[in-house]
Design a protein around this motif. Structure first.
Motif, short mmCIF file in Angstrom:
data_model
loop_
_atom_site.label_atom_id
_atom_site.label_comp_id
_atom_site.label_asym_id
_atom_site.label_seq_id
_atom_site.Cartn_x
_atom_site.Cartn_y
_atom_site.Cartn_z
N GLU A 115 0.85 -1.19 0.00
CA GLU A 115 0.00 0.00 0.00
C GLU A 115 0.89 1.24 0.00
O GLU A 115 0.69 2.19 0.77
N ASP A 116 1.85 1.23 -0.91
CA ASP A 116 2.82 2.32 -1.00
C ASP A 116 2.16 3.68 -1.20
O ASP A 116 2.65 4.70 -0.72
N ARG A 117 1.04 3.70 -1.91
CA ARG A 117 0.40 4.99 -2.20
C ARG A 117 -0.14 5.65 -0.93
O ARG A 117 -0.35 6.87 -0.92
N THR A 118 -0.36 4.88 0.12
CA THR A 118 -0.88 5.47 1.36
C THR A 118 0.15 6.39 2.00
O THR A 118 -0.16 7.55 2.35
N THR A 119 1.40 5.92 2.17
CA THR A 119 2.41 6.80 2.77
C THR A 119 2.83 7.89 1.81
O THR A 119 3.18 9.00 2.23
N LEU A 120 2.79 7.62 0.50
CA LEU A 120 3.15 8.65 -0.47
C LEU A 120 2.16 9.80 -0.45
O LEU A 120 2.55 10.99 -0.48
N LEU A 121 0.87 9.49 -0.36
CA LEU A 121 -0.11 10.57 -0.30
C LEU A 121 -0.05 11.29 1.05
O LEU A 121 -0.18 12.52 1.12
N LEU A 122 0.17 10.54 2.12
CA LEU A 122 0.33 11.19 3.42
C LEU A 122 1.51 12.15 3.40
O LEU A 122 1.45 13.25 3.99
N ALA A 123 2.59 11.77 2.71
CA ALA A 123 3.74 12.66 2.57
C ALA A 123 3.34 13.95 1.86
O ALA A 123 3.77 15.05 2.25
N GLU A 124 2.52 13.85 0.82
CA GLU A 124 2.05 15.05 0.12
C GLU A 124 1.24 15.96 1.03
O GLU A 124 1.41 17.19 1.05
N LEU A 125 0.33 15.36 1.80
CA LEU A 125 -0.51 16.15 2.69
C LEU A 125 0.31 16.84 3.77
O LEU A 125 0.05 17.99 4.14
#
Length: 483
Positions: free
Chosen positions: A461-471
């Motif tokens: 679920e790599d996209r979860t931490t990547l989007l959290l990083a953006e936020l």
């Protein structure tokens, strides 16, 4: 801010709008490297002639209305990746003249996506250090303080990004080698879920470039902005076309949430085996406060968290078990004799290192079984949380230390010295179970050094931490150019 410090996303938009050409971006990057490289020493092998040709070709493609994900964007590549026609040494002097005939699979993917490769970035010898220096290419300095390390083993890539030498880079991570340099240099990186991105051709020069399933190591993206990590990971992700890629392709699930207030986050800033320095603790707390202010559910403790001390022990044994594969049999037998003399009650990291180096296949299977229990524990944890925020190392970038005996080195944590390798326990928290982890800037120390933290997420679920990083980038800021 000039073109050299724009994000890859901004460059892509400007190229597509006709505001700038790839040739102009490439010449600006080359000029920046030629101006500042003597001080930083991040680009160990340049490839400017082919970069200029690739940039011209990219502009011609734009002129024909064609497009690709990274078309025309200047990038760098970690020295440990094979690039046809360029040396791959891993910083080992006897291989200084080794030139592979074929690109690594990830270099091929970069080129297929239209990227302009400026050159290769420096590494430690054999990729075996948390610093980047070797007898072939010398020492890479931290752009924020040249007396300090840029980290390792992807230290050249992190220093290049912080210096404006290309918008993206690709590195690798076994012991924090993507995350630690990002933390030390104030940039972003992502350690993908183990096995997500093919690694063929990211191989020591003594080895054939064959598809292998690595146990702990991964290849991954580095950038100056969180969203750029996703852009590059989308290019890198996918199995090797010679093996699993024959039958499978990758479709990563979307991020669990799109709004910060919907995230459930566990925050850690203490480890039972090594203290967290005040500067890093402040960075973790800064991120925790931003999460809470954004409405996220933030917890500091959970009974579901796998035992951190045991996790560090397992990671250390697995990490060091592969370090003696080519030792002479006499040296290996001496290690086995020393390990046999350890007390069964000695659970120190020194003991774990020795046990790892003396590990038999039978022993390794036992350690691996214990790892699977930890993976199951992480699955349960991520039923209650979406991400874990924690340190990458206990301190910001430390002064260069070239003591050839790594076991004699020490790391200074708020005035107290600890064994050098003990600082790997935080990196190993994600590496041992194979979890994705995104490194993000989290401010600066009182000395003006960058401080980063990692966001660990559920497997694949790599996209979860990547989007959290953006936020989080929107709330606490992101990359800042060195002053």
């Amino acid at each position: 801010m000039d073109w050299n410090f724009r994000t890859a996303g901004e460059l892509a938009a400007a190229l597509r709008a006709g505001e700038v050409s790839s040739v102009e971006l490439t010449e600006a990057a080359i000029a920046g490297i030629e101006r500042d490289e003597g001080v930083i020493n991040a680009i160990c092998v340049s490839d400017f002639d082919r970069a200029r040709k690739a940039a011209l070709h990219a502009d011609q493609e734009f002129g024909r209305g064609e497009d690709r994900p990274l078309l025309g964007i200047p990038v760098t590549v970690k020295e440990s990746y094979n690039v046809a026609g360029m040396p791959t040494t891993w910083g080992i002097p006897k291989y200084r003249d080794f030139v592979p005939a074929e690109d690594a699979v990830q270099v091929s993917r970069l080129k297929a996506a239209g990227a302009v490769v400026l050159g290769k970035t420096n590494v430690p010898m054999g990729l075996q250090d948390i610093q980047s220096f070797n007898d072939v290419y010398g020492t890479t300095n931290n752009p924020w303080d040249q007396a300090r390390t840029s980290g390792g083993s992807s230290g050249g890539s992190a220093a290049a990004l912080a210096s404006g030498f290309g918008a993206l880079s690709i590195g690798s991570d076994l012991a924090g080698s993507l995350r630690t340099p990002a933390h030390f240099c104030g940039v972003y990186s992502h350690k993908p879920t183990v096995g997500l991105a093919a690694s063929r051709g990211m191989v020591a020069p003594s080895e054939p470039a064959l598809p292998v399933d690595l146990d702990l190591a991964v290849v991954g993206p580095m950038a100056r902005a969180a969203r750029d990590l996703t852009l590059l990971l989308d290019v890198m992700a996918g199995p090797d076309p010679l093996t699993s890629g024959v039958a499978h392709h990758v479709t990563l699930p979307p991020a669990r949430h799109e709004r910060l207030r919907d995230f459930r986050v566990l925050v850690l800033d203490e480890h039972p085996l090594i203290p967290t320095g005040s500067a890093v603790r402040a960075g973790v707390n800064r991120v925790a406060e931003a999460l809470a202010d954004g409405g996220a559910r933030v917890e500091r403790h959970s009974p579901l968290l796998p035992d951190l001390a045991e996790a560090a022990e397992l990671y250390t044994q697995l990490l060091f078990s592969g370090s003696v594969a080519r030792f002479p049999i006499e040296a290996y037998e001496q290690l086995r004799t020393r390990a046999a003399g350890l007390s069964a009650h000695d659970r120190s990291l020194d003991a774990a290192r020795l046990r790892g180096m003396a590990c038999s296949h039978r022993d390794w299977i036992g350690v691996n079984n214990r790892r699977e229990l930890h993976r199951h524990g992480w699955r349960q944890l991520f039923g209650e949380f979406d991400a874990v925020v924690c340190p990458i190392t206990p301190t910001p970038a430390f002064p260069h230390d070239h003591n050839p005996d790594l076991l004699e080195r020490r790391i200074d944590i708020d005035g107290v010295e600890y064994p050098y390798f003990d600082q790997l326990v935080w990196a190993g928290l994600a590496t041992m179970p194979g979890l994705p982890a995104t490194a993000i800037p989290a401010g600066q120390s009182s000395e003006g050094l960058p401080v980063g933290v990692q966001l660990i997420g559920p497997m694949f679920e790599d996209r979860t931490t990547l989007l959290l990083a953006e936020l989080l980038e929107q709330r606490i800021g992101g990359f800042r150019a060195p002053e």
